[in-house]
Scaffold this motif. Structure first.
Motif, mmCIF file in Angstrom:
data_model
loop_
_atom_site.group_PDB
_atom_site.id
_atom_site.type_symbol
_atom_site.label_atom_id
_atom_site.label_comp_id
_atom_site.label_asym_id
_atom_site.label_seq_id
_atom_site.Cartn_x
_atom_site.Cartn_y
_atom_site.Cartn_z
ATOM 1 N N UNK A 187 86.248 48.257 59.823
ATOM 2 C CA UNK A 187 86.284 49.667 59.863
ATOM 3 C C UNK A 187 84.899 49.902 60.824
ATOM 4 N N UNK A 188 84.063 48.912 60.895
ATOM 5 C CA UNK A 188 82.881 49.055 61.463
ATOM 6 C C UNK A 188 83.095 48.635 62.823
ATOM 7 N N UNK A 189 84.293 47.990 63.343
ATOM 8 C CA UNK A 189 84.372 47.157 64.398
ATOM 9 C C UNK A 189 84.621 46.041 64.618
ATOM 10 N N UNK A 190 84.602 45.092 63.659
ATOM 11 C CA UNK A 190 85.112 43.674 63.626
ATOM 12 C C UNK A 190 86.528 43.552 63.826
ATOM 13 N N UNK A 191 87.111 42.788 64.458
ATOM 14 C CA UNK A 191 88.353 42.385 64.388
ATOM 15 C C UNK A 191 88.860 42.185 63.395
ATOM 16 N N UNK A 192 90.016 42.603 62.983
ATOM 17 C CA UNK A 192 90.684 42.423 61.567
ATOM 18 C C UNK A 192 90.917 40.796 61.456
ATOM 19 N N UNK A 193 91.312 39.980 62.462
ATOM 20 C CA UNK A 193 91.647 38.832 62.340
ATOM 21 C C UNK A 193 90.218 37.977 62.008
ATOM 22 N N UNK A 194 89.206 38.534 62.294
ATOM 23 C CA UNK A 194 87.962 37.577 62.230
ATOM 24 C C UNK A 194 87.201 38.167 61.150
ATOM 25 N N UNK A 195 87.280 39.432 60.576
ATOM 26 C CA UNK A 195 86.805 39.838 59.370
ATOM 27 C C UNK A 195 86.770 39.063 58.171
ATOM 28 N N UNK A 196 88.154 38.423 57.841
ATOM 29 C CA UNK A 196 88.524 37.957 56.805
ATOM 30 C C UNK A 196 87.938 36.395 56.669
ATOM 31 N N UNK A 197 88.028 35.529 57.960
ATOM 32 C CA UNK A 197 87.466 34.185 57.953
ATOM 33 C C UNK A 197 85.732 34.542 57.781
ATOM 34 N N UNK A 198 85.131 35.538 58.542
ATOM 35 C CA UNK A 198 83.869 35.359 58.679
ATOM 36 C C UNK A 198 82.998 35.871 57.216
ATOM 37 N N UNK A 199 83.704 36.816 56.203
ATOM 38 C CA UNK A 199 83.281 37.264 55.130
ATOM 39 C C UNK A 199 83.807 35.862 54.121
ATOM 40 N N UNK A 200 84.864 35.230 54.373
ATOM 41 C CA UNK A 200 85.089 34.087 53.601
ATOM 42 C C UNK A 200 84.109 32.857 53.772
ATOM 43 N N UNK A 201 83.755 32.629 54.959
ATOM 44 C CA UNK A 201 82.646 31.607 55.053
ATOM 45 C C UNK A 201 81.406 31.909 54.760
ATOM 46 N N UNK A 202 80.993 33.270 54.945
ATOM 47 C CA UNK A 202 79.676 33.839 54.339
ATOM 48 C C UNK A 202 79.388 33.735 52.805
ATOM 49 N N UNK A 203 80.597 33.922 52.367
ATOM 50 C CA UNK A 203 80.759 33.975 50.712
ATOM 51 C C UNK A 203 80.630 32.288 50.208
ATOM 52 N N UNK A 204 81.397 31.515 51.004
ATOM 53 C CA UNK A 204 81.077 30.058 50.871
ATOM 54 C C UNK A 204 79.391 29.590 50.763
ATOM 55 N N UNK A 205 78.930 29.991 51.623
ATOM 56 C CA UNK A 205 77.371 29.948 51.857
ATOM 57 C C UNK A 205 76.591 30.622 50.626
ATOM 58 N N UNK A 206 76.829 31.882 50.678
ATOM 59 C CA UNK A 206 75.965 32.571 49.777
ATOM 60 C C UNK A 206 76.375 32.558 48.089
ATOM 61 N N UNK A 207 77.811 32.406 47.887
ATOM 62 C CA UNK A 207 78.065 32.386 46.474
ATOM 63 C C UNK A 207 78.542 30.785 46.055
ATOM 64 N N UNK A 208 79.328 30.066 46.806
ATOM 65 C CA UNK A 208 79.713 28.700 46.257
ATOM 66 C C UNK A 208 78.671 27.995 46.338
ATOM 67 N N UNK A 209 77.877 27.858 47.428
ATOM 68 C CA UNK A 209 76.676 26.930 47.424
ATOM 69 C C UNK A 209 75.837 26.751 46.268
ATOM 70 N N UNK A 210 75.520 27.978 45.958
ATOM 71 C CA UNK A 210 74.480 28.198 44.812
ATOM 72 C C UNK A 210 75.178 27.727 43.611
ATOM 73 N N UNK A 211 76.406 27.961 43.354
ATOM 74 C CA UNK A 211 77.326 27.898 42.102
ATOM 75 C C UNK A 211 77.312 26.415 41.885
ATOM 76 N N UNK A 212 77.752 25.700 43.209
ATOM 77 C CA UNK A 212 77.984 24.299 43.015
ATOM 78 C C UNK A 212 76.707 23.637 42.692
ATOM 79 N N UNK A 213 75.616 23.625 43.535
ATOM 80 C CA UNK A 213 74.259 23.239 43.138
ATOM 81 C C UNK A 213 73.925 23.281 41.776
ATOM 82 N N UNK A 214 73.969 24.683 41.438
ATOM 83 C CA UNK A 214 73.605 24.892 40.044
ATOM 84 C C UNK A 214 74.320 24.170 38.731
ATOM 85 N N UNK A 215 75.417 24.085 38.980
ATOM 86 C CA UNK A 215 76.451 23.520 38.037
ATOM 87 C C UNK A 215 76.272 21.828 38.136
ATOM 88 N N UNK A 216 75.768 21.618 39.232
ATOM 89 C CA UNK A 216 75.680 20.053 39.353
ATOM 90 C C UNK A 216 74.358 19.596 38.549
#
Length: 351
Positions: free
Chosen positions: A292-321
């Motif tokens: 809605x803010x102007x990011x192409x729809x085809x790019x918003x999904x991949x960008x968000x997913x990669x960002x969440x891999x860094x912010x959400x999954x990286x901490x989860x994996x490190x902490x669980x290890x």
């Protein structure tokens, strides 16, 4: 690891798989191929820097409480806490008692002492978030042109945040008001939890008393306030900067203020105690608002997913290890909901 935690880990992975399916694995792979990996590396370094800032802030709080533990020993505990928060519904806040329990168990302190520093650390993170949330909600009403009913809800949210913050502060400086809040919480929870009412009331009293003591410590200690509040704002700046850098890596140009607004709104949604780390709801909201803010729809999904891999999954994996290093019984003991005295006894028995 207890069954609930294992269930939420499986649920998190399942939600990630569903998201990949709907966004399109091929689109994500193509977007990553076109991304600047060096800039993505910078985003990862910013996230690691955020972990260090979290640890520094907690170390300052601990030192003021005469819990003198080095950075190296606190850092893995912080990572475990972040991971537990990610794999449990946000409203549960499981990472905080886990942090307190591990610190008490590993370094010979009383659980009440370590729990107080964790509560203080959590509150220090809340103050800048409330300020940013109020600014963000107001800016969002002006920027995104939402329907009137939704704008009304956002305005009411601002008012509710201010009222809640005022009540929390007043509860800390007025003991009689704290007792009234304690009785109200007990009456509400007693309707759903009738067994062991005495134990329940004791737990509520412990939590309210600990909260009051911690906030009084914050208010009375200027050093803690001066050092940690700016550090807390810096942590949120790092969080928003990370998202901005990820967008840069994919060649997407989006105003950093807009990114900050979307991030704060998504964090608010992530606090709803339904899904682990707000997974799914947060991602969907971010994708929709970025589009809605102007990011192409085809790019918003991949960008968000990669960002969440860094912010959400990286901490989860490190902490669980790291978690098995402290023993598999940690999550089981915390999930049972024992009182502070029972957990203290458990720590003494293990020692």
């Amino acid at each position: 690891m207890d069954k609930k935690s294992a269930f939420f880990i499986v649920l998190s992975i399942a939600i990630l798989a569903v998201m990949l399916y709907f966004i399109g694995i091929d689109k994500v792979i193509d977007a990553i191929k076109d991304a600047n990996l060096a800039i993505l590396g910078v985003a990862i370094l910013i996230q690691i820097g955020t972990y260090f800032l979290y640890t520094c802030r907690w170390q300052i709080v601990n030192n003021i409480a005469d819990i003198n533990i080095g950075f190296r020993k606190l850092f893995p505990i912080v990572m475990v806490g972040l991971a537990v928060n990610n794999i449990t519904p946000s409203g549960r806040g499981g990472g905080e008692p886990v942090r307190a329990y591990i610190l008490a168990k590993e370094h010979g302190y009383e659980l009440k002492e370590t729990l107080a520093t964790v509560i203080a650390d959590r509150m220090l993170d809340t103050f800048p978030f409330i300020v940013l949330a109020i600014i963000t909600i107001i800016a969002t009403v002006l920027y995104f042109n939402f329907p009137m009913w939704l704008e009304g809800i956002l305005v009411l949210s601002v008012i509710a945040i201010i009222i809640i913050l005022g009540m929390l502060i007043y509860m800390c400086v007025n003991e009689s008001f704290g007792i009234k809040v304690e009785n109200l919480i007990f009456k509400l929870t007693h309707r759903f939890y009738k067994k062991g009412s005495d134990n329940l009331k004791m737990k509520i009293h412990e939590n309210i008393s600990g909260f009051q003591d911690t906030m009084n410590m914050l208010i009375s200690n200027r050093k803690l306030f001066y050092y940690t509040i700016p550090l807390s704002f810096l942590i949120w700046i790092f969080e928003i900067l990370r998202v901005y850098v990820v967008f840069m890596a994919f060649g997407a140009t989006l105003n950093v203020i807009v990114i900050g607004e979307v991030f704060i709104l998504a964090s608010l949604v992530g606090m709803i105690p339904l899904l682990p780390g707000g997974l799914g709801a947060v991602d969907g909201l971010m994708i929709g608002l970025y589009s809605k803010a102007g990011c192409p729809a085809g790019l918003a999904g991949p960008v968000t997913l990669v960002e969440r891999l860094i912010s959400f999954w990286m901490a989860s994996i490190i902490g669980l290890v790291i978690l098995p290093h402290y023993g598999s019984s940690v999550l089981e003991k915390i999930s049972i909901g024992n009182s502070a005295e029972e957990l203290d006894k458990s720590i003494s028995d293990e020692s």
